[in-house]
Design an enzyme around this catalytic site. Structure first.
Site, mmCIF file in Angstrom:
data_model
loop_
_atom_site.group_PDB
_atom_site.id
_atom_site.type_symbol
_atom_site.label_atom_id
_atom_site.label_comp_id
_atom_site.label_asym_id
_atom_site.label_seq_id
_atom_site.Cartn_x
_atom_site.Cartn_y
_atom_site.Cartn_z
ATOM 1 N N GLY A 98 20.806 77.242 -13.088
ATOM 2 C CA GLY A 98 21.355 76.642 -12.036
ATOM 3 C C GLY A 98 21.485 75.972 -12.389
ATOM 4 O O GLY A 98 21.020 74.702 -13.834
ATOM 5 N N ILE A 99 22.909 74.708 -11.489
ATOM 6 C CA ILE A 99 22.648 73.836 -12.547
ATOM 7 C C ILE A 99 21.560 72.505 -11.515
ATOM 8 O O ILE A 99 20.895 73.638 -10.616
ATOM 9 C CB ILE A 99 24.046 73.170 -11.031
ATOM 10 C CG1 ILE A 99 24.789 71.566 -11.686
ATOM 11 C CG2 ILE A 99 24.136 73.322 -9.350
ATOM 12 C CD1 ILE A 99 25.535 71.650 -10.959
ATOM 13 N N GLY A 100 21.013 71.317 -12.024
ATOM 14 C CA GLY A 100 20.430 70.690 -11.539
ATOM 15 C C GLY A 100 18.721 69.714 -11.681
ATOM 16 O O GLY A 100 19.339 71.003 -13.164
ATOM 17 N N GLY A 101 17.975 69.335 -12.019
ATOM 18 C CA GLY A 101 17.721 68.465 -12.780
ATOM 19 C C GLY A 101 15.849 69.642 -13.436
ATOM 20 O O GLY A 101 16.111 69.689 -14.031
ATOM 21 N N MET A 102 15.749 70.568 -12.100
ATOM 22 C CA MET A 102 15.344 70.899 -12.829
ATOM 23 C C MET A 102 15.082 72.286 -14.174
ATOM 24 O O MET A 102 14.266 72.955 -14.835
ATOM 25 C CB MET A 102 14.368 71.373 -11.249
ATOM 26 C CG MET A 102 13.395 70.307 -10.258
ATOM 27 S SD MET A 102 12.469 71.538 -9.172
ATOM 28 C CE MET A 102 11.791 70.013 -8.448
ATOM 29 N N GLU A 137 25.516 82.318 -15.035
ATOM 30 C CA GLU A 137 27.391 81.621 -14.246
ATOM 31 C C GLU A 137 27.772 80.356 -14.821
ATOM 32 O O GLU A 137 28.730 80.357 -15.063
ATOM 33 C CB GLU A 137 27.498 81.659 -12.656
ATOM 34 C CG GLU A 137 27.318 80.594 -11.795
ATOM 35 C CD GLU A 137 27.126 80.306 -10.704
ATOM 36 O OE1 GLU A 137 27.219 81.551 -9.531
ATOM 37 O OE2 GLU A 137 27.227 79.391 -10.472
ATOM 38 N N GLY A 163 26.229 81.225 -6.744
ATOM 39 C CA GLY A 163 25.543 82.913 -7.343
ATOM 40 C C GLY A 163 24.315 82.720 -7.006
ATOM 41 O O GLY A 163 23.269 84.212 -7.423
#
Length: 444
Positions: free
Chosen positions: A219-223, A244, A342
């Site tokens: 997914g999107i994001g730093g982690m 996705e 998603g």
């Protein structure tokens, strides 16, 4: 696949001519993310004084929209959005953007079954190839279904848009009404931020759960991106990609030879995604690359399809989780900040996959106005939207540990989540859990 029927070649026009096709009360669609048009948008904004109640639908805006700049009071244009970017969030806070709830993988079905006919759709594509096709590039998603609902279809070509392989990632000139030459301006980019120590600790816990041959959704994001960074140096091989969103972290894994897609049950040998957003390096990597494949989002995101691959690993951010395992990932109270996207579909698809795992990751605390608060709470903030229900939540990860909630009672869930909360909040969380009878009397 339904096709639009035309008897003559698309007409080349300037943006001003195309914008004159819009009337008051029309529904206009700008498509998704990097497919949003720029020259058409500027030309439509110039007509603001002539128009009323024009409804514009889009998602994940990565550049300011001229129609909103030209109409700060919302007297002429109304902006509707399937998923917020930081820009869309600011427009929402100003009362200029309204969210449309969706599970991302259902978006093509929404257009085909429920969305009102679109008066004019204008999207950005790659220029026409030698076979007469315009490639959707980085934004396959729901564009084909959207086009089927359009009364007038305008394409704004951009020489910087990569041509990405995929079965539904192009449209033939015979289906197009009008063409605008959009030039060759660079695509919008987002750059990865420096990985924090908390993100690194969370990523380390997740990376330890990823085995050879796993199939990743990031997914999107730093982690999630921190996980990619750690996997580059881990002893993990033959990873697959069915995701996705394609991000730079995945491209780094591909370049390092860690991603081979050799162990996938479907699309063997190819990294599958529905849209790409990142750096110019990412765009160059996917341009004409036969080892990647862009599909419509109802292929990438529907749980039954996700589960066709074994050992799917889904990694997504959340912002708040209560002691029963309800994850709120898209709002801050009544303030909407992103979207369902998603997440829920990949959580379910990963669980249904043979040997699959889904991870929701979050820092244990956040700071706002100089005050620290726990992200693990007895009850969600009033107004917060549940993105992943407690029945679907599997692994939850903070910098203090990882717990699996599947098969656990409410009391066991509460104790597990308290164990990975920041130490400062564990005692008050347990006290609240007992007061609310989440942990019953006599339970140890």
């Amino acid at each position: 696949m339904e096709q639009r029927k035309h008897t003559k070649r698309a007409q080349e026009v300037d943006a001003q001519t195309a914008a004159r096709m819009v009337n008051s009360d029309d529904w206009i669609d700008y498509g998704f993310c990097l497919a949003q048009p720029d020259r058409f948008d500027e030309a439509l904004a110039a007509r603001a004084a002539e128009l009323r109640r024009v409804k514009i639908r889009s998602a994940l805006t990565v550049r300011p929209r001229a129609v909103l700049d030209a109409d700060p009071e919302g007297e002429h244009f109304l902006f509707f959005n399937w998923h917020f970017s930081p820009y869309d969030r600011r427009q929402h806070d100003a009362g200029r953007c309204n969210y449309i709830p969706m599970n991302f993988g259902e978006a093509p079905g929404y257009y085909r079954r429920f969305v009102d006919p679109i008066s004019v759709a204008c999207i950005k594509t790659a220029p026409m190839d030698s076979q007469g096709y315009f490639n959707f590039g980085c934004s396959t998603t729901y564009l084909r279904a959207m086009i089927e609902r359009a009364g007038i279809l305008v394409l704004e070509t951009c020489a910087s848009m990569p041509r990405v392989p995929g079965p539904d990632n192009a449209i033939h000139v015979s289906e197009v009404d009008y063409l605008i030459d959009g030039g060759s301006a660079p695509l919008a980019e987002i750059s990865a931020t420096k990985i924090s120590e908390v993100e690194r600790q969370v990523a380390r816990l997740i990376a330890a759960e990823i085995k050879d041959g796993a199939c990743l959704q990031i997914g999107i994001g730093g982690m999630p991106n921190a996980v990619c960074s750690l996997l580059r140096d881990a002893n993990v091989r033959n990873l697959g990609i069915h995701t996705e969103m394609l991000v730079d972290g995945i491209v780094d894994l591909i370049e390092a030879g860690i991603v081979t897609n050799a162990c996938k049950q479907i699309d063997t040998g190819r990294s599958v995604f529905s849209f790409a957003l990142g750096s110019s390096k990412l765009y160059r990597t996917i341009d004409g690359n036969r080892d990647v494949c862009a599909y419509a989002v109802d292929y990438t995101n529907l749980p039954d399809n996700i589960a066709r691959n074994d050992r799917v690993v889904s990694i997504n951010n959340t912002t708040q989780i209560d002691l029963q395992g309800q994850a709120a990932s898209e709002s801050c109270g009544h303030r909407h900040v992103s979207g369902t996207g998603g997440q829920l579909q990949f959580v379910r698809g990963a669980y249904a996959s043979n040997g699959g795992k889904s991870f929701l990751c979050l820092s244990s605390t956040f700071d706002k106005g100089g005050q620290r608060s726990s992200r693990i709470v007895p009850s969600l903030t009033l107004g917060n939207i549940v993105t992943t229900p407690r029945t679907d939540t599997m692994y939850v990860v903070t910098e203090y540990g990882i717990v699996n909630l599947k098969g656990k009672s409410v009391a066991e869930r509460a104790n597990a989540l308290i164990s990975i909360a920041h130490p400062e909040y564990r005692e008050p969380l347990e006290r609240a859990a007992r007061q609310q009878n989440l942990i019953p009397k006599g339970y140890w």
